[in-house]
Design a protein around this motif. Structure first.
Motif, PDB file in Angstrom:
ATOM      1  N   UNK A 175       6.105  24.542 -28.176  1.00 53.57           N
ATOM      2  CA  UNK A 175       6.824  23.257 -27.352  1.00 53.57           C
ATOM      3  C   UNK A 175       5.224  22.359 -25.562  1.00 53.57           C
ATOM      4  N   UNK A 176       4.719  23.242 -26.320  1.00 50.92           N
ATOM      5  CA  UNK A 176       3.703  22.950 -24.842  1.00 50.92           C
ATOM      6  C   UNK A 176       2.403  22.009 -24.944  1.00 50.92           C
ATOM      7  N   UNK A 177       2.474  21.729 -26.164  1.00 51.61           N
ATOM      8  CA  UNK A 177       1.459  20.842 -26.842  1.00 51.61           C
ATOM      9  C   UNK A 177       1.777  19.709 -27.823  1.00 51.61           C
ATOM     10  N   UNK A 178       1.108  18.440 -27.789  1.00 50.89           N
ATOM     11  CA  UNK A 178       1.638  17.784 -28.776  1.00 50.89           C
ATOM     12  C   UNK A 178       0.325  17.316 -28.849  1.00 50.89           C
ATOM     13  N   UNK A 179       1.125  16.585 -30.421  1.00 53.08           N
ATOM     14  CA  UNK A 179      -0.521  15.478 -31.271  1.00 53.08           C
ATOM     15  C   UNK A 179       0.379  14.109 -31.423  1.00 53.08           C
ATOM     16  N   UNK A 188      -4.972  14.942 -28.137  1.00 54.81           N
ATOM     17  CA  UNK A 188      -4.017  16.216 -28.222  1.00 54.81           C
ATOM     18  C   UNK A 188      -3.608  16.256 -26.112  1.00 54.81           C
ATOM     19  N   UNK A 189      -2.698  16.527 -26.019  1.00 56.01           N
ATOM     20  CA  UNK A 189      -1.827  16.631 -24.842  1.00 56.01           C
ATOM     21  C   UNK A 189      -1.524  17.795 -24.336  1.00 56.01           C
ATOM     22  N   UNK A 227      -3.924  15.141 -21.005  1.00 54.72           N
ATOM     23  CA  UNK A 227      -5.067  14.601 -21.784  1.00 54.72           C
ATOM     24  C   UNK A 227      -6.076  15.937 -22.558  1.00 54.72           C
ATOM     25  N   UNK A 228      -6.136  16.653 -23.744  1.00 53.80           N
ATOM     26  CA  UNK A 228      -6.859  17.779 -23.846  1.00 53.80           C
ATOM     27  C   UNK A 228      -7.866  17.865 -24.955  1.00 53.80           C
ATOM     28  N   UNK A 229      -8.791  18.382 -25.468  1.00 59.26           N
ATOM     29  CA  UNK A 229      -9.341  17.875 -26.440  1.00 59.26           C
ATOM     30  C   UNK A 229      -8.678  18.677 -28.039  1.00 59.26           C
ATOM     31  N   UNK A 230      -9.579  17.226 -28.611  1.00 62.47           N
ATOM     32  CA  UNK A 230      -8.836  18.260 -30.146  1.00 62.47           C
ATOM     33  C   UNK A 230     -10.209  18.691 -30.633  1.00 62.47           C
ATOM     34  N   UNK A 231     -10.270  19.781 -31.590  1.00 63.87           N
ATOM     35  CA  UNK A 231     -11.203  20.525 -32.434  1.00 63.87           C
ATOM     36  C   UNK A 231     -11.686  19.651 -33.351  1.00 63.87           C
TER      37      UNK A 231
END
Length: 141
Positions: free
Chosen positions: A76-80, A102-103, A112-116
């Protein structure tokens, strides 16, 4: 004069379709055999692959699918969020473009976070495989 040209043009169009008993079979790989603006196999496969995510926007003529944010219940701490663009009428790998955002949740705020790159590549592979399977199924039966 204009009316005469229109009548002659209409007769020419009608004449080209008349008198032919055997019409060539359409190649199922050719996407010209579709009522939407993009490859029907890629479109259907994209919708199938993203069916677990809420859809925000779909445009079959423009070939764009945009999902809303999706949170996996196990994380639950990540969403796409995903955007798929189909840019051609042919069933080809370069006719498909996938972008993902990705967040992650930090202190109650989505950041915002990077997407592999492998994540996007895997989704593209899933869509392309499904599209090829759909095409094979339509040919065989």
């Amino acid at each position: 004069m204009v009316v005469r040209g229109i009548v002659i043009g209409a007769l020419a169009i009608l004449a080209t379709g008349c008198g032919k008993k055997d019409r060539p079979q359409a190649d199922l790989a050719a996407s010209q055999v579709t009522t939407i603006g993009v490859n029907a196999y890629l479109w259907r496969a994209s919708l199938d692959a993203l069916s677990f995510m809420p859809l925000l926007q779909t445009d079959s003529n423009g070939g764009v699918i945009v999902t809303d944010w999706y949170t996996n219940p196990k994380n639950p701490g990540e969403r796409m969020k995903v955007t798929v663009s189909i840019v051609d009428k042919d069933l080809r790998a370069d006719a498909l473009r996938v972008a993902a955002s990705r967040q992650i949740s930090t202190t109650g705020q989505w950041v915002d976070a990077p997407v592999q790159a492998v994540t996007v590549q895997k989704l593209e592979d899933i869509i392309l495989t499904k599209a090829r399977d759909l095409r094979r199924a339509s040919i065989t039966g």
